[in-house]
Design an enzyme around this catalytic site. Structure first.
Site, mmCIF file in Angstrom:
data_model
loop_
_atom_site.group_PDB
_atom_site.id
_atom_site.type_symbol
_atom_site.label_atom_id
_atom_site.label_comp_id
_atom_site.label_asym_id
_atom_site.label_seq_id
_atom_site.Cartn_x
_atom_site.Cartn_y
_atom_site.Cartn_z
ATOM 1 N N LYS A 1 0.849 -1.198 0.000
ATOM 2 C CA LYS A 1 0.000 0.000 0.000
ATOM 3 C C LYS A 1 0.881 1.243 0.000
ATOM 4 O O LYS A 1 1.808 1.358 0.811
ATOM 5 C CB LYS A 1 -0.900 0.031 1.246
ATOM 6 C CG LYS A 1 -2.178 -0.764 1.085
ATOM 7 C CD LYS A 1 -3.019 -0.734 2.335
ATOM 8 C CE LYS A 1 -4.032 0.391 2.356
ATOM 9 N NZ LYS A 1 -4.937 0.284 3.543
HETATM 10 O O1 G3P Z 1 -7.968 0.737 5.556
HETATM 11 C C1 G3P Z 1 -8.263 2.080 5.459
HETATM 12 C C2 G3P Z 1 -9.660 2.521 5.782
HETATM 13 O O2 G3P Z 1 -10.549 1.492 5.597
HETATM 14 C C3 G3P Z 1 -9.799 3.285 7.069
HETATM 15 O O3 G3P Z 1 -11.113 3.437 7.505
HETATM 16 O O4 G3P Z 1 -12.776 4.050 9.229
HETATM 17 O O5 G3P Z 1 -10.359 4.713 9.538
HETATM 18 O O6 G3P Z 1 -11.771 5.832 7.829
HETATM 19 P P1 G3P Z 1 -11.527 4.557 8.582
#
Ligand code: G3P
Length: 215
Positions: free
Chosen positions: A84
């Site tokens: 990533k």
């Molecule tokens: O993996 C990255 C992403 O899914 C993060 O999600 O909930 O921290 O915005 P969030």
């Protein structure tokens, strides 16, 4: 087939979800890894033993050279690892180089269709638009998923749209309706997808009625 990845670095959650047989891969990020209080490489090795699919691991360098070094090292840990890389000019350069070396990449922290177009042009395997975080700031996050899917469909880009920052089951339904290739979801969302109160009461009634069947 729409794929579901689990968005966590927690081994218990990954093991449990993997055993359900409906998960196709895993995504992690530095925040998720830091919650586990373990060495990144140890976590990755364990996840790769459980999951027979892409395991997404993020670089933390901000310069292309550092990203390449980290990315190559991550890819050496296990063939399942996808590197990533953040959506920056350095990240795009690194994506181009890593993909030319047949190392799979996931361009993350994507918030616009133009960013997704650049990720595809750089040869990313996956592009990760963060839907929930767009919703957080008052934008309709899911709109860019429709835009990106449409834009990619006009050409022969092989980049798959990986809907990230999924916060609830409706996000998953919307992603599927828009034809996104993958949604990465927290374990809590996977459990909500499974649940319906009418399933529980229905099963309860079937089992009670079965007790009255002569044995
Ligand atoms: O993996 C990255 C992403 O899914 C993060 O999600 O909930 O921290 O915005 P969030």
């Amino acid at each position: 087939m729409m794929k579901l990845f689990l968005d966590t670095a927690n081994i218990d959650e990954i093991r449990e979800a993997w055993n359900w047989g409906v998960i196709d891969g895993v995504t992690t990020n530095p925040s998720l890894v830091s919650k586990e209080g373990r060495k990144f490489e140890d976590v990755l090795r364990e996840v790769c033993k459980i999951v027979d699919g892409p395991v997404n691991a993020e670089v933390v360098s901000t310069e292309c050279e550092g990203m390449l070094k980290e990315g190559r090292a991550l890819a050496k840990i296990n063939r399942r690892i996808v590197v990533k890389v953040p959506m920056t000019s350095e990240g795009i350069k690194a994506t181009k180089t890593l993909s030319s070396e047949a190392i799979r990449t996931n361009v993350t922290l994507v918030f616009s269709p133009n960013q997704a177009l650049l990720a595809a042009k750089a040869g990313a395997t996956f592009v990760s638009p963060f839907i929930g975080r767009l919703d957080d700031v008052g934008n309709e996050g899911m709109q860019i998923i429709g835009d990106i899917v449409t834009m990619y469909s006009h050409y022969s880009y092989r980049t798959e749209v990986l809907v990230a920052s999924v916060r609830h089951p409706i996000h998953v339904i919307q992603a599927a309706k828009l034809g996104a290739h993958i949604a990465t979801i927290p374990f809590s969302v996977l459990k909500w997808m499974l649940k319906h109160p009418l399933t529980d009461t229905g099963l309860d009634r079937f089992l009670k009625d079965w007790e009255r069947v002569p044995k």
